[in-house]
Design a protein around this motif. Sequence first.
Motif, PDB file in Angstrom:
ATOM      1  N   ILE A  34    -107.537  48.192  -8.315  1.00 21.21           N
ATOM      2  CA  ILE A  34    -106.106  47.670  -9.361  1.00 21.21           C
ATOM      3  C   ILE A  34    -106.664  47.327 -10.970  1.00 21.21           C
ATOM      4  O   ILE A  34    -106.252  48.676 -11.992  1.00 21.21           O
ATOM      5  CB  ILE A  34    -106.233  46.057  -9.153  1.00 21.21           C
ATOM      6  N   ARG A  59    -104.917  48.701 -14.252  1.00 24.51           N
ATOM      7  CA  ARG A  59    -103.731  49.418 -13.712  1.00 24.51           C
ATOM      8  C   ARG A  59    -103.230  47.545 -13.800  1.00 24.51           C
ATOM      9  O   ARG A  59    -101.557  47.941 -14.173  1.00 24.51           O
ATOM     10  CB  ARG A  59    -104.017  49.953 -12.367  1.00 24.51           C
ATOM     11  N   SER A  60    -103.598  46.724 -13.677  1.00 24.60           N
ATOM     12  CA  SER A  60    -102.727  45.349 -13.725  1.00 24.60           C
ATOM     13  C   SER A  60    -102.730  44.926 -15.578  1.00 24.60           C
ATOM     14  O   SER A  60    -103.616  45.118 -16.063  1.00 24.60           O
ATOM     15  CB  SER A  60    -103.367  43.975 -13.345  1.00 24.60           C
ATOM     16  N   GLY A  91    -101.439  52.415 -20.780  1.00 25.00           N
ATOM     17  CA  GLY A  91    -102.073  51.554 -19.661  1.00 25.00           C
ATOM     18  C   GLY A  91    -101.840  49.843 -19.861  1.00 25.00           C
ATOM     19  O   GLY A  91    -100.833  49.170 -20.667  1.00 25.00           O
ATOM     20  N   GLN A  92    -102.046  49.202 -18.586  1.00 21.20           N
ATOM     21  CA  GLN A  92    -100.944  47.988 -18.273  1.00 21.20           C
ATOM     22  C   GLN A  92    -101.684  46.353 -19.112  1.00 21.20           C
ATOM     23  O   GLN A  92    -101.022  45.799 -19.262  1.00 21.20           O
ATOM     24  CB  GLN A  92    -100.373  47.686 -17.421  1.00 21.20           C
ATOM     25  N   GLU A 109     -97.153  54.978 -14.057  1.00 20.80           N
ATOM     26  CA  GLU A 109     -98.064  53.739 -14.783  1.00 20.80           C
ATOM     27  C   GLU A 109     -98.703  53.673 -15.944  1.00 20.80           C
ATOM     28  O   GLU A 109     -97.698  52.627 -17.384  1.00 20.80           O
ATOM     29  CB  GLU A 109     -99.098  52.711 -13.556  1.00 20.80           C
ATOM     30  N   ILE A 149    -103.732  56.084 -14.719  1.00 21.23           N
ATOM     31  CA  ILE A 149    -102.717  56.704 -13.721  1.00 21.23           C
ATOM     32  C   ILE A 149    -101.605  56.660 -14.480  1.00 21.23           C
ATOM     33  O   ILE A 149    -100.377  56.459 -14.789  1.00 21.23           O
ATOM     34  CB  ILE A 149    -101.582  55.318 -12.668  1.00 21.23           C
ATOM     35  N   LYS A 150    -100.948  58.658 -14.739  1.00 18.74           N
ATOM     36  CA  LYS A 150    -100.216  58.861 -15.330  1.00 18.74           C
ATOM     37  C   LYS A 150    -100.038  60.595 -14.834  1.00 18.74           C
ATOM     38  O   LYS A 150    -101.435  61.871 -13.650  1.00 18.74           O
ATOM     39  CB  LYS A 150    -100.145  58.856 -16.783  1.00 18.74           C
ATOM     40  N   ASP A 160     -95.997  58.392  -9.842  1.00 15.16           N
ATOM     41  CA  ASP A 160     -96.534  57.628 -10.222  1.00 15.16           C
ATOM     42  C   ASP A 160     -97.048  57.573 -12.167  1.00 15.16           C
ATOM     43  O   ASP A 160     -97.798  58.771 -12.184  1.00 15.16           O
ATOM     44  CB  ASP A 160     -97.883  57.170  -9.392  1.00 15.16           C
ATOM     45  N   VAL A 216     -97.367  47.613 -11.636  1.00 13.94           N
ATOM     46  CA  VAL A 216     -98.196  47.089 -10.990  1.00 13.94           C
ATOM     47  C   VAL A 216     -98.076  45.407 -11.310  1.00 13.94           C
ATOM     48  O   VAL A 216     -97.958  45.323 -12.250  1.00 13.94           O
ATOM     49  CB  VAL A 216     -99.473  47.671 -11.780  1.00 13.94           C
ATOM     50  N   ALA A 258     -93.684  51.592 -10.709  1.00 13.67           N
ATOM     51  CA  ALA A 258     -94.593  51.087 -11.696  1.00 13.67           C
ATOM     52  C   ALA A 258     -93.718  50.153 -11.256  1.00 13.67           C
ATOM     53  O   ALA A 258     -92.429  50.331 -12.132  1.00 13.67           O
ATOM     54  CB  ALA A 258     -94.803  51.596 -12.880  1.00 13.67           C
TER      55      ALA A 258
END
Length: 755
Positions: A362, A365-366, A314-315, A299, A303-304, A297, A350, A348
């Motif tokens: 979430i 992460r989104s 991040g996203q 992302e 989340i790394k 994971d 997400v 990934a």
Amino acid sequence: MMKWKPAGLGAAAAGIACMVWAGTAAGATGDQFMDLKGAQWAADSITYMAKRGTVAGYGNGIFKPEGAVTRAQAVTFMVRELYPQQLADSDQTYTDVPRSHPFYKEISVAARMGLAGGFPDGSFHPDAPVSRAETAAFLTRAYALQSGERAVSLSDTATHWAAAPIGVMSSNGLIGGYADGAYRPDKSVTRAEFAVFMTRVIRFERANAIQAQDWDKLMSYMTVSEQVGQMLMPDIREWKGQPTRTLNEGIKATIHDQDLGGFILFEKNIANAEQVTTLTHGLQAEAGDIPLFLGIDQEGGVIKRIPGGTNLPGQMALGAARDTSLAEAAGKLTGEELKALGMQLDFAPVLDINSNPDNPIIGMRSFSSDPDLVTRLGLAEIKGLQSSGVIPAVKHFPGHGDTTVDSHLGLPVLTHDRARLDAVELKPFRAAIEAGVDMIMSAHIAFPAVDNEHVTSRKDGSSVPVPATLSKKVLTGLLRDELDFKGVIISDAFTMNGIAEHFGEEQAVVRAVSAGIDIILMPKDSAIAHQALVEAVHNGTLSTEAIHASVKRILQLKAKYGLFGERDERLSSKLAALPAIIGATPHRKVEQEIAEHAVTLLTGRDGKYPDRIGQGDRVVIAAADDEIGKQLAKQLREAGASQQLSIEIVIIGPGKTAEALRKLKDANYVVLASYQFRNVASQFGWSDYQTVIDEVNKLGKRYSLVSLGNPYELLYLRDVKSGMALYGKQEPNIKAGMNVLLGQAELPGVLPVQN
């Protein structure tokens, strides 16, 4: 190429083309035989064939490797390997093979399939020893072997009745002669020798199938264990209570015993780049002729898993930047670093639409709460990962963005109607499928609009809805049939309570595969999951056709991304390449550019900027976490090195806020750091933050609320005069934010969620 065609070959060749399970015989596995000390040269082959269920011993760990192979035993070995499903239909009779003969069925099948016939007098001679010539004839006929490229230089076979099959075997390197150049075709073959000959042929045929990417042929040589093993991807975070960072004998045994298809790695598995590269190299070396999926994971942002790697913002930071070129660059550099470390699969991006501020799992992460923005950025990141040779596994189908329950802890239910699902949750997944995404991860979430089935919970006997991971209507009906997804479907982790609480391990694994899952991620006990799938195939609960379809998709994907070839690279070459890739300067530049483009104004007195820090200011950083405070202070000192700032950290929270307020009175500027993630936003401890805001407003202080997590503060805090969102507590995010507060940078980001 010349092909030897003896009588009966047509039937045998037709049988080879069929999809068959290799090996069903019960017996000791090779490592249980106790009499192989004098036959170590054949131990690997005997072990291999015993594990396949093709050869068996005499009980009590006895194999008798030097014993002669009889005609009955030889055809039995081949029938067990090639035609086990036909043993129930046996009708051939020989005068010396009565129905009471222990190998009557195998001899009958061998005759019918053209593997071996009888003699003119109607007998079979089941107890006659098999010669080296007959072995070559049997195996060449059974496997429809063709002549190879090697020259045949055996001195005593040219005029022998078996010259043709001996030549075929020799030209492919499957048999050899003695030191004097003779083959001795009429010499009897021992049980050990026959196991070696069969092993060579099977491995030769498997290698040819892999080279030709003939996955149907390869699967015809894969046992049930091997096929379902490809469908399991456990984690190895710990081994006997310690982080797994080296390849130990227990993991080696697990790979071989369960014929595993891959592993997911976590931060516990990684100390540094050199160590994890050595680990992944070793794992692949144990995998036999089918390489492992090694996934993670990664992302970016919260989340790394890669210490020392590029720490992307991040996203949601990408969502605020709204730049598809940056999203593609993020995917590409992530893939390049994972590839260098020996991983080919990233769970990934997400693709969940974070439309619910109370989503506890979430959040940032989104990319966004906007389906169109999630779609655009998601497709760009997918493209970047694919361009680096890494498989993106998009998640969590059909959508985890509008839930208030964390599926790690319970079973969420999304109650929207189908029209809403089509307009929001499914939109990015549909676009990803149309763009050619190769892997999709299912969600442990129930979607009554698609499947309203309920089952009895094993936890408490209550009626619970069936989550997407176990729903045939969701995975096969919606994802496969309606959305026309042709790739691999992988489950979310089976250790999560959305599955683990309500469904037993064995029941859940079998039901997931029956529903349409190709790979079970992180079964609680991979040995139990493996055995459950093997038994389900044997008892007909799972069809061989469904298993073959899943395994074929897995093999095709491994080939598409070059996994069968990449294991040829030396470890020393991999290690030498790491410094130029992991955390490389060009990657760090992209990382910082994303962070700078993401900084977003939440509110400002002039509507353009948060309050600025001035020359010589006494700055108080108020945070609920000391580590966050230290990171903010570090970046502020570095960015404001020339401004003679005085910086103090105070902690807020239950029992601590009153003391913090006293220290705010002497401040010129207050940085109020908020980090809300992995909890329900409406239940977060906002009261301490509101107390600080009320106090600095009353005192007339310059300040900024700095959002480091989910950027929903203004839904819960009132009268905030100055604030900005950074979308992460990583170094690049905070550095970009401190530059803004010092007046050294702008705030180009646009809030990607409704607030």
